[in-house]
Write an enzyme that holds these catalytic residues in place. Sequence first.
Site, mmCIF file in Angstrom:
data_model
loop_
_atom_site.group_PDB
_atom_site.id
_atom_site.type_symbol
_atom_site.label_atom_id
_atom_site.label_comp_id
_atom_site.label_asym_id
_atom_site.label_seq_id
_atom_site.Cartn_x
_atom_site.Cartn_y
_atom_site.Cartn_z
ATOM 1 N N HIS A 211 9.026 12.036 -12.339
ATOM 2 C CA HIS A 211 8.807 10.165 -12.223
ATOM 3 C C HIS A 211 8.398 9.757 -14.197
ATOM 4 O O HIS A 211 7.543 10.301 -14.961
ATOM 5 C CB HIS A 211 8.187 9.992 -11.957
ATOM 6 C CG HIS A 211 8.213 9.915 -10.406
ATOM 7 N ND1 HIS A 211 7.226 10.295 -9.816
ATOM 8 C CD2 HIS A 211 9.185 9.648 -9.831
ATOM 9 C CE1 HIS A 211 8.202 10.396 -7.905
ATOM 10 N NE2 HIS A 211 9.081 10.472 -8.191
ATOM 11 N N GLU B 60 -0.102 17.387 -9.721
ATOM 12 C CA GLU B 60 -0.047 16.395 -10.328
ATOM 13 C C GLU B 60 -1.274 16.197 -11.507
ATOM 14 O O GLU B 60 -2.573 17.251 -10.543
ATOM 15 C CB GLU B 60 -0.908 15.075 -9.239
ATOM 16 C CG GLU B 60 0.110 15.454 -7.789
ATOM 17 C CD GLU B 60 0.739 14.141 -7.638
ATOM 18 O OE1 GLU B 60 1.188 13.736 -9.083
ATOM 19 O OE2 GLU B 60 1.941 14.275 -7.154
HETATM 20 ZN ZN LIG Z 1 5.755 11.546 -9.599
#
Ligand SMILES: [Zn+2]
Length: 503
Positions: free
Chosen positions: A91, A323
């Site tokens: 992302h 994350e």
């Molecule tokens: Zn992501």
Amino acid sequence: MRLIAAIFIALSIACNLAFELKDFTFGDHDYNSLLNVLNETNKKCPDVSRIYSLDEKTVEGRDLVVIEFTAEKPGTHLAGKPEFKYVGNMHGNEVVSREVLLALIAYLCQGYREQDPEVVWLMDNTRIHIMPSMNPDGWELANSRPRKNGQKPWLDGRANANEVDLNRNFPEVDKLEYKYEKLEGGLNNHIMSLSKALSKMNLAPETRAVIKWLYSIPFVLSSNLHGGDLVANYPYDESRDDRKTSQYSASPDDGLFRYLAKSYSKHHLTMSDPSRKPCDMSGDLELPEFKDGITNGAKWYSVAGGMQDFNYLATNCFETTLELGCNKFPYPEEEKNYWEENKAALLNYMFQVHIGIKGLIQSGGKRVGNATIKVMNMPSGSPIKHDVLSGKQGDYYRLLLDGDYKVRVVAEGFHPEERCITVANKQMQQAQVVNFDLTPSNKERTKGQTGCIPTKQLDLSSGTEQFLQDSLYDKLYGDYVYNTKDYQLYNYLQRILKSVTGN
Ligand SMILES: [Zn+2]
């Protein structure tokens, strides 16, 4: 005695203390400065590194660049040496992963030059691939957006330049597997061929490039690095029940994946700290299940078409999703802190590619590729219903936790073989080597089976089992991925989910 103990303790501490990074400038790296870090590293460490690009470029024509580290013959897979990878910035607006991976690249080169024992050991025994950005186009867009109250917009630059969310763009293998697992003898690994995977509709060039990469190198362990929360996420990512957006969906390797996720979270400075503040940002779901800093993907929120489960179900690679922090696009001056928080975890996780067993499958000195390696827990005999396959050179790798197991190798045209083994993993120790020498099924077996009670022998020489699996596969796959209406519905639902979640 005391002196020896003192030396041992000193050595242990030295091995666990990551050294200080020199000659690395923290801050945002745009595409050109990212390439510079890779090129400079390659110049400093030419014998143990290699830069290469994936087969296809991004929508805007940027190369998807990877740097590889290994002490012997970079560019070549060597039987017995496991392949590891980190992928960052899938992302484009989640930049911490990109920055910490660039720092890791500099760290590995510096560590090798300074003969740091951990780095040298890793390079001697592993082939490590690092792709700091899978979505450099998205990064450019996100970087161009102004901050409001210190934050960049939550979604701008997340997707690729055609607005495709790459972590929803992989062929949806979970639902296929959920069908197979209800059937006796249903496929539990390599459930999709490369050509089938590439024929999925609307594949982004970035996804296509990565799919080809996954099938071209026999990766064993990897992680896909993100931002927007602070947790280590493990398979499966998609719930079994379509109506549930949050449902624990255990894989056959659930215990192993929990261990792998913890091997990151527990070495991160704050990820597993129960007293840390939850991220709780707009549009984010924060659940109490983040105990120990880990979560099952589908329990957090169900995702279809993710890269993690594709790795596990379509190839031999075990992948988690990390994350790395609440803020997706922190200020450049904060990035050194993220490196400090992550560096021990990044290193420790790479060592996990050496847990379990590995070996060669041969027959009369000839390597046997595509053999199926099945594992059962002992003494219960209950199977771990996720097999791995040997590669072209006959080598295989099976990550396993400490314990007693029975390993069974099945290959078309050969008698099956079994071994009983005990796994006792240790840091900086290669996986236990368990080799197999198979007897062709048209010859009488002369060797006994060591340590295991012989079980009923399967004869796969007729190929009936494979034939059944293939036809079943076509039927299921047609239903699930290619139906246009399903695909439209899937896209629509993803859009809703994206607006709710966002990491
Ligand atoms: Zn992501």
